[in-house]
Design a protein around this motif. Structure first.
Motif, mmCIF file in Angstrom:
data_model
loop_
_atom_site.group_PDB
_atom_site.id
_atom_site.type_symbol
_atom_site.label_atom_id
_atom_site.label_comp_id
_atom_site.label_asym_id
_atom_site.label_seq_id
_atom_site.Cartn_x
_atom_site.Cartn_y
_atom_site.Cartn_z
ATOM 1 N N THR A 263 0.809 -1.216 0.000
ATOM 2 C CA THR A 263 0.000 0.000 0.000
ATOM 3 C C THR A 263 0.845 1.270 0.000
ATOM 4 O OG1 THR A 263 -0.183 -0.235 2.410
ATOM 5 C CG2 THR A 263 -2.011 -1.058 1.092
ATOM 6 N N GLY A 264 2.159 1.151 -0.007
ATOM 7 C CA GLY A 264 3.031 2.326 -0.097
ATOM 8 C C GLY A 264 3.375 2.963 1.230
ATOM 9 N N LYS A 265 3.123 2.268 2.336
ATOM 10 C CA LYS A 265 3.374 2.859 3.663
ATOM 11 C C LYS A 265 4.826 3.297 3.815
ATOM 12 C CE LYS A 265 2.305 -0.855 5.945
ATOM 13 N NZ LYS A 265 2.107 -1.775 4.799
ATOM 14 N N THR A 266 5.744 2.373 3.560
ATOM 15 C CA THR A 266 7.166 2.662 3.745
ATOM 16 C C THR A 266 7.711 3.498 2.595
ATOM 17 O OG1 THR A 266 7.417 0.561 4.923
ATOM 18 C CG2 THR A 266 9.427 1.620 4.140
ATOM 19 N N TYR A 267 7.315 3.162 1.388
ATOM 20 C CA TYR A 267 7.824 3.849 0.201
ATOM 21 C C TYR A 267 7.531 5.348 0.263
ATOM 22 C CZ TYR A 267 8.900 4.585 -4.745
ATOM 23 O OH TYR A 267 9.453 5.023 -5.931
ATOM 24 N N LEU A 268 6.298 5.713 0.600
ATOM 25 C CA LEU A 268 5.939 7.127 0.665
ATOM 26 C C LEU A 268 6.641 7.825 1.827
ATOM 27 C CD1 LEU A 268 2.127 7.017 -0.153
ATOM 28 C CD2 LEU A 268 3.978 7.857 -1.610
ATOM 29 N N ALA A 269 6.811 7.116 2.948
ATOM 30 C CA ALA A 269 7.533 7.712 4.075
ATOM 31 C C ALA A 269 8.976 8.017 3.690
ATOM 32 C CB ALA A 269 7.494 6.771 5.283
ATOM 33 N N VAL A 270 9.617 7.083 2.981
ATOM 34 C CA VAL A 270 10.982 7.324 2.516
ATOM 35 C C VAL A 270 11.002 8.473 1.516
ATOM 36 C CG1 VAL A 270 12.946 6.336 1.268
ATOM 37 C CG2 VAL A 270 11.718 4.947 2.948
ATOM 38 N N ALA A 271 9.996 8.553 0.651
ATOM 39 C CA ALA A 271 9.932 9.634 -0.333
ATOM 40 C C ALA A 271 9.841 10.997 0.338
ATOM 41 C CB ALA A 271 8.738 9.424 -1.261
ATOM 42 N N VAL A 272 8.996 11.098 1.369
ATOM 43 C CA VAL A 272 8.886 12.361 2.103
ATOM 44 C C VAL A 272 10.210 12.675 2.804
ATOM 45 C CG1 VAL A 272 7.730 13.558 4.005
ATOM 46 C CG2 VAL A 272 6.398 12.175 2.394
ATOM 47 N N ALA A 273 10.832 11.657 3.393
ATOM 48 C CA ALA A 273 12.107 11.861 4.079
ATOM 49 C C ALA A 273 13.171 12.362 3.111
ATOM 50 C CB ALA A 273 12.561 10.557 4.734
#
Length: 321
Positions: free
Chosen positions: A139-149
């Motif tokens: 669902t993109g939980k980690t991927y989007l968090a890394v993207a924001v970071a």
């Protein structure tokens, strides 16, 4: 009965002003148009720079919004693939008119939410110092968090990114893996490395890790530290113990943000061990200043079959309950 046999009069029409973008918009062998037809039960037919939409009124309106948003992406030099098509349909269906304006620009790509929940998640990551992202795989939980970071690091809003996971064994004993300690731990952290390399050139990842701007480490390495001016992400948090989770939460320092992701349906802890994530969700319920976003199988952005797999397992678990 196919939609072409049911709907004969167009209920929508789009005229494009740049024909050179249409091959990318329609996809190889019109695969993007076919995908929209299947998702929305509409029929799309084109001639020259005109596209007609046939089908139920609501579905035609959603298709119109989705196609226009995809065309706008191409005009802004952004890519369009099957994932973007599905995202455009989801966002248009969810009546989220602002999701399409959310963009995370990294060195290698521009990342946009692919569902209303993903849009809510990005907003929460920008608003709250502590955010829980909960839900099934894909669902993109980690991927989007890394993207924001990564975006924050490139903009100078933080000094460093810290990515962590609990090194919990899932059917394979850590001690029997080959190599030294780092070699044994790296497989558990590989998804975090993959996300970084998807957003930054490889040489930048290596350089920033060497300088300490990016740190990828097991959860055990967080003990005793205070994490200031950092964007801290704990992935697979359902596999933390209660004490590990408390330890991690109390690492949050000045001008830092913390994201905790997990899926309570995939706990690999020994039988009888309480999940630190589940415990934290109970303890912190109602505490001000914490964002929480719950994803469902509808937010899965991997292969479409993954969504059906998640739904099948959820149905089985619900029957057992």
């Amino acid at each position: 009965m196919s939609t072409s046999e049911v709907y004969t009069e167009p209920k929508g029409k789009i005229q494009f002003d740049d024909n050179s973008l249409l091959p990318a918009l329609f996809g190889n062998h019109d695969e993007h148009l076919l995908q929209i037809e299947q998702l929305l039960d509409v029929r799309l037919r084109y001639r020259g720079n005109n596209l007609e939409i046939l089908g139920p009124t609501t579905s035609c309106e959603i298709a119109d919004k989705a196609i226009v948003s995809l065309y706008t992406r191409l005009k802004n030099d952004l890519e369009v693939g099957s994932g973007e098509v599905m995202a455009a349909v989801r966002i248009a269906s969810g009546q989220d008119n602002t999701a399409g304006n959310l963009q995370l620009r990294t060195r290698k790509r521009t990342i946009m939410p692919r569902s209303p929940n993903q849009a809510d998640y990005i907003r929460a990551l920008e608003e709250y110092d502590l955010v829980f992202g909960l839900g099934p795989a894909g669902t993109g939980k980690t991927y989007l968090a890394v993207a924001v970071a990564v975006t924050y690091l490139l903009q100078g809003k933080i000094d460093r990114i810290i990515l962590s996971r609990p090194a919990v064994e899932a059917g394979e004993r850590l001690g029997y893996l080959p190599g030294d300690l780092q070699d044994k731990i790296d497989p558990y952290l590989r998804p975090l490395y993959d996300a970084l390399h998807d957003m930054l050139p490889g040489d930048q990842v290596i350089r920033r890790m060497g300088s300490g701007e990016i740190e990828v480490a097991p959860l055990a390495f967080m003990r005793g530290r205070t994490l200031d001016h950092a964007f801290v992400i704990l992935d697979e948090a359902q596999n933390t113990s209660v004490m590990q989770m408390k330890m991690f939460l109390t690492r949050l320092g000045e001008k830092s943000r913390m994201v905790i992701t997990g899926d309570m349906s995939q706990i690999d802890l020994p039988a009888g061990t309480r999940s630190g994530l589940g415990d934290a969700l109970q303890v912190l319920d109602g505490v001000a200043g914490i964002g929480m976003v719950n994803f469902t199988e509808k937010d899965v952005v991997r292969h479409s079959l993954v969504m059906r797999i998640v739904r099948a397992y959820d149905s089985r678990d619900n029957r057992r309950s």
